[in-house]
Write a protein that holds these residues in place. Structure first.
Motif, mmCIF file in Angstrom:
data_model
loop_
_atom_site.group_PDB
_atom_site.id
_atom_site.type_symbol
_atom_site.label_atom_id
_atom_site.label_comp_id
_atom_site.label_asym_id
_atom_site.label_seq_id
_atom_site.Cartn_x
_atom_site.Cartn_y
_atom_site.Cartn_z
ATOM 1 N N VAL A 28 0.607 -8.208 -0.272
ATOM 2 C CA VAL A 28 1.901 -7.580 -0.526
ATOM 3 C C VAL A 28 3.061 -8.557 -0.357
ATOM 4 O O VAL A 28 4.015 -8.551 -1.133
ATOM 5 C CB VAL A 28 2.097 -6.360 0.404
ATOM 6 N N PHE A 29 3.000 -9.429 0.656
ATOM 7 C CA PHE A 29 4.138 -10.283 0.985
ATOM 8 C C PHE A 29 3.858 -11.771 0.844
ATOM 9 O O PHE A 29 4.748 -12.588 1.069
ATOM 10 C CB PHE A 29 4.592 -10.024 2.427
ATOM 11 N N GLY A 30 2.639 -12.134 0.525
ATOM 12 C CA GLY A 30 2.313 -13.549 0.444
ATOM 13 C C GLY A 30 2.285 -14.226 1.803
ATOM 14 O O GLY A 30 2.529 -15.430 1.918
ATOM 15 N N ILE A 31 1.988 -13.467 2.865
ATOM 16 C CA ILE A 31 1.934 -14.036 4.209
ATOM 17 C C ILE A 31 0.644 -14.838 4.356
ATOM 18 O O ILE A 31 -0.453 -14.289 4.352
ATOM 19 C CB ILE A 31 1.985 -12.930 5.279
ATOM 20 N N THR A 32 0.784 -16.153 4.449
ATOM 21 C CA THR A 32 -0.369 -17.017 4.641
ATOM 22 C C THR A 32 -0.004 -18.106 5.638
ATOM 23 O O THR A 32 1.160 -18.360 5.917
ATOM 24 C CB THR A 32 -0.797 -17.685 3.322
ATOM 25 N N GLY A 33 -1.009 -18.766 6.165
ATOM 26 C CA GLY A 33 -0.778 -19.935 6.990
ATOM 27 C C GLY A 33 -0.332 -19.659 8.408
ATOM 28 O O GLY A 33 0.079 -20.585 9.110
ATOM 29 N N SER A 217 -4.163 3.363 10.445
ATOM 30 C CA SER A 217 -3.860 2.110 9.759
ATOM 31 C C SER A 217 -5.083 1.583 9.013
ATOM 32 O O SER A 217 -4.988 1.159 7.852
ATOM 33 C CB SER A 217 -3.369 1.067 10.760
ATOM 34 N N LEU A 218 -6.235 1.600 9.662
ATOM 35 C CA LEU A 218 -7.457 1.116 9.017
ATOM 36 C C LEU A 218 -7.801 1.945 7.788
ATOM 37 O O LEU A 218 -8.240 1.408 6.764
ATOM 38 C CB LEU A 218 -8.617 1.137 10.015
ATOM 39 N N ALA A 219 -7.584 3.260 7.874
ATOM 40 C CA ALA A 219 -7.894 4.123 6.732
ATOM 41 C C ALA A 219 -7.056 3.744 5.516
ATOM 42 O O ALA A 219 -7.566 3.689 4.387
ATOM 43 C CB ALA A 219 -7.661 5.583 7.105
ATOM 44 N N PHE A 220 -5.782 3.466 5.729
ATOM 45 C CA PHE A 220 -4.932 3.081 4.606
ATOM 46 C C PHE A 220 -5.244 1.662 4.139
ATOM 47 O O PHE A 220 -5.241 1.386 2.937
ATOM 48 C CB PHE A 220 -3.457 3.209 4.989
ATOM 49 N N LEU A 221 -5.509 0.759 5.087
ATOM 50 C CA LEU A 221 -5.828 -0.610 4.705
ATOM 51 C C LEU A 221 -7.130 -0.681 3.922
ATOM 52 O O LEU A 221 -7.300 -1.556 3.071
ATOM 53 C CB LEU A 221 -5.915 -1.491 5.954
ATOM 54 N N ASP A 222 -8.055 0.252 4.182
ATOM 55 C CA ASP A 222 -9.314 0.306 3.427
ATOM 56 C C ASP A 222 -9.080 0.613 1.954
ATOM 57 O O ASP A 222 -9.924 0.309 1.112
ATOM 58 C CB ASP A 222 -10.245 1.368 4.016
ATOM 59 N N HIS A 223 -7.949 1.235 1.649
ATOM 60 C CA HIS A 223 -7.636 1.598 0.267
ATOM 61 C C HIS A 223 -6.739 0.571 -0.400
ATOM 62 O O HIS A 223 -6.103 0.865 -1.412
ATOM 63 C CB HIS A 223 -6.984 2.977 0.224
ATOM 64 N N GLY A 224 -6.668 -0.644 0.166
ATOM 65 C CA GLY A 224 -5.879 -1.698 -0.442
ATOM 66 C C GLY A 224 -4.393 -1.426 -0.313
ATOM 67 O O GLY A 224 -3.921 -0.876 0.677
ATOM 68 N N ALA A 225 -3.642 -1.803 -1.349
ATOM 69 C CA ALA A 225 -2.187 -1.634 -1.320
ATOM 70 C C ALA A 225 -1.694 -0.796 -2.488
ATOM 71 O O ALA A 225 -0.494 -0.693 -2.717
ATOM 72 C CB ALA A 225 -1.501 -3.005 -1.328
ATOM 73 N N GLY A 226 -2.633 -0.184 -3.238
ATOM 74 C CA GLY A 226 -2.228 0.567 -4.414
ATOM 75 C C GLY A 226 -1.362 1.773 -4.120
ATOM 76 O O GLY A 226 -0.572 2.210 -4.970
ATOM 77 N N TRP A 227 -1.488 2.330 -2.917
ATOM 78 C CA TRP A 227 -0.702 3.508 -2.562
ATOM 79 C C TRP A 227 0.754 3.159 -2.265
ATOM 80 O O TRP A 227 1.637 4.007 -2.374
ATOM 81 C CB TRP A 227 -1.314 4.187 -1.326
ATOM 82 N N LEU A 228 1.023 1.895 -1.894
ATOM 83 C CA LEU A 228 2.359 1.542 -1.438
ATOM 84 C C LEU A 228 3.428 1.677 -2.526
ATOM 85 O O LEU A 228 4.503 2.239 -2.267
ATOM 86 C CB LEU A 228 2.349 0.117 -0.871
ATOM 87 N N PRO A 229 3.207 1.206 -3.759
ATOM 88 C CA PRO A 229 4.237 1.386 -4.789
ATOM 89 C C PRO A 229 4.576 2.843 -5.050
ATOM 90 O O PRO A 229 5.713 3.174 -5.387
ATOM 91 C CB PRO A 229 3.612 0.722 -6.031
ATOM 92 N N ARG A 230 3.612 3.742 -4.879
ATOM 93 C CA ARG A 230 3.867 5.156 -5.136
ATOM 94 C C ARG A 230 4.743 5.745 -4.033
ATOM 95 O O ARG A 230 5.599 6.590 -4.287
ATOM 96 C CB ARG A 230 2.547 5.903 -5.262
ATOM 97 N N VAL A 231 4.515 5.305 -2.797
ATOM 98 C CA VAL A 231 5.398 5.746 -1.714
ATOM 99 C C VAL A 231 6.802 5.200 -1.939
ATOM 100 O O VAL A 231 7.802 5.913 -1.792
ATOM 101 C CB VAL A 231 4.855 5.291 -0.349
ATOM 102 N N ARG A 232 6.901 3.924 -2.323
ATOM 103 C CA ARG A 232 8.208 3.336 -2.611
ATOM 104 C C ARG A 232 8.923 4.107 -3.715
ATOM 105 O O ARG A 232 10.137 4.330 -3.657
ATOM 106 C CB ARG A 232 8.042 1.878 -3.037
ATOM 107 N N ALA A 233 8.170 4.510 -4.735
ATOM 108 C CA ALA A 233 8.783 5.229 -5.853
ATOM 109 C C ALA A 233 9.394 6.549 -5.393
ATOM 110 O O ALA A 233 10.485 6.932 -5.827
ATOM 111 C CB ALA A 233 7.742 5.466 -6.952
#
Length: 368
Positions: A28-33, A217-233
């Motif tokens: 989602v944010f490009g957090i690496t390193g 948190s784990l339940a939502f993370l198991d579903h990837g990030a596809g739900w996040l844009p819909r909440v944002r919308a």
């Protein structure tokens, strides 16, 4: 499986939870390193532990003005000095980089809120780079509360930290995104420069997350990030509806230009809205809650079900008619807490069941 930790009822693997959140942050944010990470009970607690590890009790901490009161309390010790810099400017307005540079040189650590609470403004990628460059020159650590970041669509400080020498620690949570603020689950990440200074902190320095919060948190993370844009919308639709509604009141109040996300700021230079809110039995947090910095205004959460928001609009319209003398009897009904109702859980429950957000005629305008 690794070490199991239990709080309340049940157990979870903290390493697995941390790894899942790191994967989410990268997507989602490009957090690496990042060089160090911990799970913790909540974002504020993580910020407090990290600041106390980085700054002596008689050191100096930079905070933003206005600042969420809980963050100000985190930075304060009887002998610790607080300096202030302005909150991130509204889109299109310049930042006072000269003031920021001078202030950072006099401090040991900067404690930020990104996006800003309560003004809902946020640094762009270029602004983050400039801030971290100035912090590195000043040898000033940077600790950032990013609990509202997943709903804003803005970059994380940690996504920009790799190219800078400043020690950076980001503390965050999914609690705002998935409507689980009542459960305590947080994450802290540090770049290499910060890990050299806080890497020796034992796990016990960070109280364990709430088991229910970890499970959610784990339940939502198991579903990837596809739900996040819909909440944002859905949140953006609520934001657009509020921006369209406020001019109807005809009292000169408007939604401040911030960023999309969970929170917003209503600019109000008179007492008209205060009177209407009282008449309509709707509660919002006023500017006075945040000290003298924000001037006049009200903080609002977009994390309410659209039916509640529509009811708030109806009550304020009725109150406005009464205020103009069109009606003489107040409309009955229980008092509705506006900011107090943070019903993002309703939105995410719909998303989890595959229900599309409610369509609105007004489309939210997303930032570049």
């Amino acid at each position: 499986m690794g070490r199991l930790t239990g709080t309340g009822v049940g157990y979870y693997d903290p390493a697995a939870l941390r790894e899942r959140c790191a994967e989410f942050g990268e997507r989602v944010f490009g957090i690496t390193g990042f060089a160090w990470s911990r799970t913790c009970s909540d974002t504020l607690q993580a910020c407090r532990t990290v600041v106390d590890a980085l700054v002596a009790t008689d050191g100096t901490v930079v905070v933003e003005e206005p600042l969420y009161p809980d963050l100000r309390r985190l930075a304060r010790y009887p002998r610790r000095r607080l300096l202030t810099v302005p909150a991130p400017p509204v889109p299109g307005a310049p930042a006072d980089w000269e003031l920021i540079a001078t202030t950072l040189k006099a401090a040991d650590c900067a404690l930020l809120c990104h996006p800003h609470n309560p003004l809902a403004t946020a640094w762009s990628a270029g602004g983050i780079d400039r801030f971290l460059e100035l912090a590195a020159r000043a040898r000033c650590a940077v600790v950032v509360d990013e609990v509202h970041l997943p709903l804003s669509g803005r970059p994380s400080f940690m996504s920009r930290a790799a190219g800078h020498d400043a020690p950076v620690v980001v503390c965050t949570s999914l609690s705002k995104s998935i409507g689980s603020s009542g459960t305590k689950t947080g994450f802290a990440y540090a770049n290499a420069a910060a890990a050299e200074r806080i890497g020796g902190l034992p796990d016990e320095a960070f109280p364990s997350p709430d088991t229910f919060g970890a499970a959610i948190s784990l339940a939502f993370l198991d579903h990837g990030a596809g739900w996040l844009p819909r909440v944002r919308a859905e949140l953006d639709a609520n934001r657009a509806a509020l921006a369209s509604f406020l001019p109807e009141l005809g009292i000169g109040v408007a939604l401040a230009p911030g960023v999309t996300g969970l929170i917003g700021w209503i600019e109000d230079e008179s007492d008209h809205l205060s009177r209407l809110l009282s008449m309509a039995r709707v509660d919002l947090l006023p500017a006075s809650h945040y000290g003298s910095g924000p001037g006049s205004g009200w903080r609002i959460s977009y994390g309410v079900h659209h039916d509640i928001l529509d009811l708030v609009f109806d009550r304020l319209r009725q109150a406005r008619h009464e205020d103009l003398g069109a009606l003489s009897e107040p409309r009955p009904g229980p008092r509705l807490p506006g900011e107090a109702i943070r019903n993002v859980a309703t939105v995410t429950a719909l998303v989890a069941r595959g229900c599309a957000p409610r369509e609105r005629k007004l489309q939210a305008e997303r930032p570049e």
